[in-house]
Design a protein around this motif. Structure first.
Motif, PDB file in Angstrom:
ATOM      1  N   GLY A 155       3.581  -4.054  10.751  1.00  0.00           N
ATOM      2  CA  GLY A 155       3.524  -5.201   9.850  1.00  0.00           C
ATOM      3  C   GLY A 155       2.768  -4.979   8.549  1.00  0.00           C
ATOM      4  N   LYS A 156       2.405  -3.743   8.251  1.00  0.00           N
ATOM      5  CA  LYS A 156       1.613  -3.468   7.035  1.00  0.00           C
ATOM      6  C   LYS A 156       2.380  -3.850   5.769  1.00  0.00           C
ATOM      7  CE  LYS A 156       1.143   0.946   7.717  1.00  0.00           C
ATOM      8  NZ  LYS A 156       2.022   1.047   8.894  1.00  0.00           N
ATOM      9  N   THR A 157       3.608  -3.346   5.665  1.00  0.00           N
ATOM     10  CA  THR A 157       4.393  -3.580   4.445  1.00  0.00           C
ATOM     11  C   THR A 157       4.745  -5.053   4.285  1.00  0.00           C
ATOM     12  OG1 THR A 157       5.332  -1.366   4.651  1.00  0.00           O
ATOM     13  CG2 THR A 157       6.465  -2.900   3.195  1.00  0.00           C
ATOM     14  N   THR A 158       5.116  -5.707   5.386  1.00  0.00           N
ATOM     15  CA  THR A 158       5.449  -7.125   5.316  1.00  0.00           C
ATOM     16  C   THR A 158       4.254  -7.940   4.862  1.00  0.00           C
ATOM     17  OG1 THR A 158       7.106  -6.890   7.060  1.00  0.00           O
ATOM     18  CG2 THR A 158       6.281  -9.110   6.632  1.00  0.00           C
ATOM     19  N   PHE A 159       3.050  -7.551   5.321  1.00  0.00           N
ATOM     20  CA  PHE A 159       1.851  -8.278   4.902  1.00  0.00           C
ATOM     21  C   PHE A 159       1.612  -8.103   3.403  1.00  0.00           C
ATOM     22  CE2 PHE A 159      -2.765  -8.260   4.068  1.00  0.00           C
ATOM     23  CZ  PHE A 159      -3.030  -9.586   4.365  1.00  0.00           C
ATOM     24  N   LEU A 160       1.763  -6.871   2.898  1.00  0.00           N
ATOM     25  CA  LEU A 160       1.594  -6.644   1.456  1.00  0.00           C
ATOM     26  C   LEU A 160       2.586  -7.493   0.664  1.00  0.00           C
ATOM     27  CD1 LEU A 160       1.025  -2.780   1.100  1.00  0.00           C
ATOM     28  CD2 LEU A 160      -0.659  -4.610   1.270  1.00  0.00           C
ATOM     29  N   ARG A 161       3.819  -7.521   1.138  1.00  0.00           N
ATOM     30  CA  ARG A 161       4.828  -8.316   0.430  1.00  0.00           C
ATOM     31  C   ARG A 161       4.524  -9.808   0.538  1.00  0.00           C
ATOM     32  NH1 ARG A 161       9.130  -4.348   2.321  1.00  0.00           N
ATOM     33  NH2 ARG A 161       9.419  -3.041   0.478  1.00  0.00           N
ATOM     34  N   SER A 162       3.940 -10.236   1.632  1.00  0.00           N
ATOM     35  CA  SER A 162       3.567 -11.650   1.772  1.00  0.00           C
ATOM     36  C   SER A 162       2.545 -12.037   0.709  1.00  0.00           C
ATOM     37  CB  SER A 162       2.996 -11.924   3.164  1.00  0.00           C
ATOM     38  OG  SER A 162       3.956 -11.686   4.168  1.00  0.00           O
ATOM     39  N   ILE A 163       1.553 -11.159   0.514  1.00  0.00           N
ATOM     40  CA  ILE A 163       0.549 -11.408  -0.525  1.00  0.00           C
ATOM     41  C   ILE A 163       1.209 -11.430  -1.893  1.00  0.00           C
ATOM     42  CG2 ILE A 163      -1.464 -10.459  -1.697  1.00  0.00           C
ATOM     43  CD1 ILE A 163      -2.216 -11.623   0.948  1.00  0.00           C
ATOM     44  N   GLY A 164       2.077 -10.447  -2.157  1.00  0.00           N
ATOM     45  CA  GLY A 164       2.705 -10.329  -3.472  1.00  0.00           C
ATOM     46  C   GLY A 164       3.640 -11.472  -3.789  1.00  0.00           C
ATOM     47  N   ILE A 165       4.559 -11.778  -2.870  1.00  0.00           N
ATOM     48  CA  ILE A 165       5.565 -12.810  -3.142  1.00  0.00           C
ATOM     49  C   ILE A 165       4.928 -14.203  -3.182  1.00  0.00           C
ATOM     50  CG2 ILE A 165       6.285 -13.376  -0.779  1.00  0.00           C
ATOM     51  CD1 ILE A 165       9.193 -13.134  -1.759  1.00  0.00           C
ATOM     52  N   SER A 166       3.872 -14.413  -2.400  1.00  0.00           N
ATOM     53  CA  SER A 166       3.169 -15.696  -2.426  1.00  0.00           C
ATOM     54  C   SER A 166       2.427 -15.874  -3.744  1.00  0.00           C
ATOM     55  CB  SER A 166       2.199 -15.802  -1.247  1.00  0.00           C
ATOM     56  OG  SER A 166       2.897 -15.772  -0.016  1.00  0.00           O
ATOM     57  N   SER A 167       1.879 -14.780  -4.275  1.00  0.00           N
ATOM     58  CA  SER A 167       1.215 -14.846  -5.580  1.00  0.00           C
ATOM     59  C   SER A 167       2.217 -15.159  -6.676  1.00  0.00           C
ATOM     60  CB  SER A 167       0.492 -13.527  -5.872  1.00  0.00           C
ATOM     61  OG  SER A 167      -0.502 -13.263  -4.905  1.00  0.00           O
ATOM     62  N   VAL A 168       3.404 -14.544  -6.590  1.00  0.00           N
ATOM     63  CA  VAL A 168       4.457 -14.826  -7.561  1.00  0.00           C
ATOM     64  C   VAL A 168       4.835 -16.297  -7.526  1.00  0.00           C
ATOM     65  CG1 VAL A 168       6.900 -14.424  -8.093  1.00  0.00           C
ATOM     66  CG2 VAL A 168       5.390 -12.487  -7.636  1.00  0.00           C
ATOM     67  N   LEU A 169       5.023 -16.836  -6.334  1.00  0.00           N
ATOM     68  CA  LEU A 169       5.363 -18.264  -6.192  1.00  0.00           C
ATOM     69  C   LEU A 169       4.239 -19.141  -6.725  1.00  0.00           C
ATOM     70  CD1 LEU A 169       7.012 -18.255  -2.645  1.00  0.00           C
ATOM     71  CD2 LEU A 169       8.127 -18.932  -4.775  1.00  0.00           C
ATOM     72  N   ALA A 170       2.999 -18.744  -6.451  1.00  0.00           N
ATOM     73  CA  ALA A 170       1.859 -19.525  -6.920  1.00  0.00           C
ATOM     74  C   ALA A 170       1.834 -19.586  -8.446  1.00  0.00           C
ATOM     75  CB  ALA A 170       0.561 -18.917  -6.401  1.00  0.00           C
ATOM     76  N   TYR A 171       2.063 -18.451  -9.087  1.00  0.00           N
ATOM     77  CA  TYR A 171       2.047 -18.410 -10.555  1.00  0.00           C
ATOM     78  C   TYR A 171       3.242 -19.149 -11.157  1.00  0.00           C
ATOM     79  CZ  TYR A 171      -1.347 -14.663  -9.711  1.00  0.00           C
ATOM     80  OH  TYR A 171      -2.436 -13.930  -9.292  1.00  0.00           O
ATOM     81  N   ALA A 172       4.343 -19.244 -10.402  1.00  0.00           N
ATOM     82  CA  ALA A 172       5.519 -19.966 -10.886  1.00  0.00           C
ATOM     83  C   ALA A 172       5.372 -21.475 -10.738  1.00  0.00           C
ATOM     84  CB  ALA A 172       6.767 -19.503 -10.126  1.00  0.00           C
ATOM     85  N   GLY A 173       4.371 -21.908  -9.958  1.00  0.00           N
ATOM     86  CA  GLY A 173       4.167 -23.341  -9.737  1.00  0.00           C
ATOM     87  C   GLY A 173       4.839 -23.855  -8.485  1.00  0.00           C
ATOM     88  N   ALA A 174       5.258 -22.954  -7.614  1.00  0.00           N
ATOM     89  CA  ALA A 174       5.961 -23.321  -6.388  1.00  0.00           C
ATOM     90  C   ALA A 174       5.001 -23.346  -5.198  1.00  0.00           C
ATOM     91  CB  ALA A 174       7.090 -22.331  -6.117  1.00  0.00           C
TER      92      ALA A 174
END
Length: 595
Positions: A431-450
């Protein structure tokens, strides 16, 4: 459950369409009966010289016309119901993996510079864009891609977007209605080039006719009608009226090419004008309590976009009538019809054309907001992130899961870090890669206002850098390892600017031997461990975990691990503190039949 709303709504839409289709078939029979009755009654009246029969035949004709209009309305209703079914089915598909088949995936916005889009599945097949896209116009699609790719805005701007998304998320029916109408827009306006062509045609405000021609266009139809009336009344010869008819028809024929060219844009977007009118009407009549009011005001000022588009649609309908040969001959001979349409089109462009680009841009903002609100409609567990204007980069997550995983199978993790480097070790598939992507994609959504899939998520604005899916480039002679070096070099160079960074590196330098990998990875971690950066590095090299102790750097070790039950491997996908103590490569090799 939220899925039940879409299932019930889809079932109702299917039932409504069946009722609508039954009524259409019934009217088809009635039309045939009314037409036959009209012919029979008129023939009988003609044979018997009975005026009552003529009257009844006219009634049948009126009823026939009424049925035609009623059937057309029902067919329009049927189109809307079919579109509603499409939109609702797409929402249902998001609850499973069927959304992978959606045609809109944003791949056209991928470039060699948008590496984080590939690494974090932001664009392309099975991407975040494909999952949440509710945009149908080129402007809406482009705005969604920018929202997912651009550097974060200020916390105030992001908070404003969150308020708009939250407002629209609460208006479930309005959101579905808008998507139903947007779905009916023609596909030919789906690219930015087509939209720009559309706008250029609308915004072209060159003079159509000079003062002399305008004078004749205004006066000749009046003189023609008056001369015909006077000829009928015997005031003077009816031949004068015929001369005027001939002159007007000759003028129309002489300018046929110019008029056809000038009116061509109307025929090219005739169908979509009616849809835009309904879309703008829906937005203008909605009650918003958020920054969406500011967007709405751009559509409602000076009489409103709906009213002006309706006027253009009527001009378009009039121009379309010239396609009938009989009508063309009659209307141009009497009224210079082509010229009248062209003059009205010119007047509309002079008064309104400058607003069209603003309307489409505003609609694109609404589409972006619709897309970002999709997660609110399909996820039971979500939260709008807190965007902190901290001087030090920060990521705090409670029960954070990957947004693209099905909610019932996604494993949530929690984390709280501040300006540090996290070295994550763990077995393969843990689950290492999925966790990294969770952090990344959630940050992207956060910055987009979602919203994001978490109980709580706090993040400061940071520039996102990734090194995950590294590809070689044969044409440029770049190997996979060298491509990764270039990525890392870009991070190191940007770090010198002291701007906030969120860095995600998966299995660092896996393309070279272990001795060189450890040396290179250790030096990279030293350079990327800064007070203005949060760095995540996943690795199988346990030697890197000792950097925190040996060099006293702000480095924290985390790991994922597997466990075995009845000689079968299992994963809990939970993030744990410290260095991993297990490996599973030999077990997986045996599973694959290699050992």
């Amino acid at each position: 459950m939220k899925i039940d709303y879409f299932k019930n709504s889809l079932a109702k839409a299917h039932l409504d369409e069946k009722v609508c289709l039954d009524r259409i078939n019934r009217i088809t029979f009635l039309r045939f009966a009314a037409f036959c009755s009209m012919i029979i009654i008129w023939a009988f009246g003609y044979d018997q010289q009975n005026r009552l029969c003529y009257f009844l035949a006219m009634l049948c004709l009126g009823y026939f016309v009424y049925l035609i209009k009623s059937q057309q309305k029902l067919k329009n209703t049927q189109r809307l119901l079919k579109s509603r079914q499409t939109v609702l089915q797409q929402y249902l598909d998001r609850f499973s993996k069927n959304w992978h088949a959606f045609t809109e995936n944003g791949k056209e916005y991928l470039t060699e510079y948008t590496t984080q889009a590939k690494d974090l599945d932001l664009l392309g097949s099975a991407s975040l864009y494909q999952y949440i896209c509710a945009a149908y116009t080129a402007y809406g699609k482009q705005k969604l891609s920018h929202a997912l790719l651009d550097a974060p805005q200020t916390p105030t701007s992001i908070k404003k977007r969150q308020q708009a998304v939250s407002d629209l998320a609460r208006k479930q029916d309005l959101s579905i209605d808008l998507q139903v109408l947007l779905n009916l827009l023609p596909a030919k306006q789906s690219t930015l080039a087509d939209s720009e062509k559309f706008l250029n045609q609308i915004e072209a405000t060159e003079a159509y006719a000079g003062p002399v021609l305008k004078f004749f266009i205004s006066v000749l139809p009046i003189l023609t009608v008056l001369s015909l009336v006077c000829g009928e009344l015997g005031i003077f010869s009816w031949q004068i009226g015929l001369i005027f008819l001939f002159v007007q028809f000759s003028l129309s024929g002489f300018f046929y090419g110019k008029n056809s060219s000038f009116l061509a844009p109307l025929s090219s977007f005739d169908q979509q004008l009616k849809m835009y009118e309904q879309i703008f009407y829906t937005i203008e009549k909605a009650a918003f309590t958020s920054p969406l009011q500011e967007l709405q005001s751009k559509l409602t000022k000076d009489g409103g976009a709906c009213k002006k588009i309706r006027k253009l649609y009527r001009i378009s309908e009039c121009a379309k009538m010239r396609g009938n040969l009989f009508f063309y001959f009659l209307a141009n001979s009497l009224f210079l019809w082509d010229f009248q349409c062209a003059l009205h089109f010119t007047k509309w462009k002079q008064d309104t054309a400058q607003d069209v680009r603003i309307w489409l841009d505003t609609l694109g903002e609404f589409e972006l907001t619709l897309s970002l609100a999709v997660l609110c409609r399909i996820k039971d567990n979500y939260v709008f992130p807190t965007i902190t204007d901290s001087n030090s980069p920060i990521v705090q997550a409670i029960d954070l899961s990957h947004v693209l995983l099905e909610e019932n199978s996604a494993i949530a993790n929690s984390l709280e870090i501040n300006a540090t480097t996290c070295i994550i070790t763990g077995s393969n598939m843990s689950g290492k890669t999925t966790f990294l992507r969770s952090i990344g994609i959630s940050s992207v959504l956060a910055y987009a206002g979602a919203p994001v899939c978490a109980k709580s998520f706090t993040v400061s604005p940071m520039n996102i850098f990734t090194s995950m899916r590294i590809e070689d480039d044969i044409s440029k002679g770049i190997s996979t390892f060298y491509a990764e070096l270039l990525r890392i070099k870009g991070m190191v160079e940007f770090s010198k600017s002291h701007q906030p960074m969120l860095i995600l590196i998966d299995e660092i330098f896996k393309g070279t031997n272990s001795a060189d990998r450890i040396i290179g990875a250790a030096e990279t971690i030293r350079k990327l461990t800064n007070p203005w950066s949060i760095t995540f590095v996943s690795t199988h090299d346990f030697e890197l975990c000792r950097l925190a102790e040996s060099e006293h750097l702000p480095i924290t070790n985390y790991h994922f691990e597997e466990y075995y039950t009845d000689n079968e491997i299992h994963f809990d996908y939970k993030l744990k503190p410290g260095q991993c103590q297990t490996t599973n490569a030999k077990y997986l090799l045996k599973m694959a039949g290699i050992l």
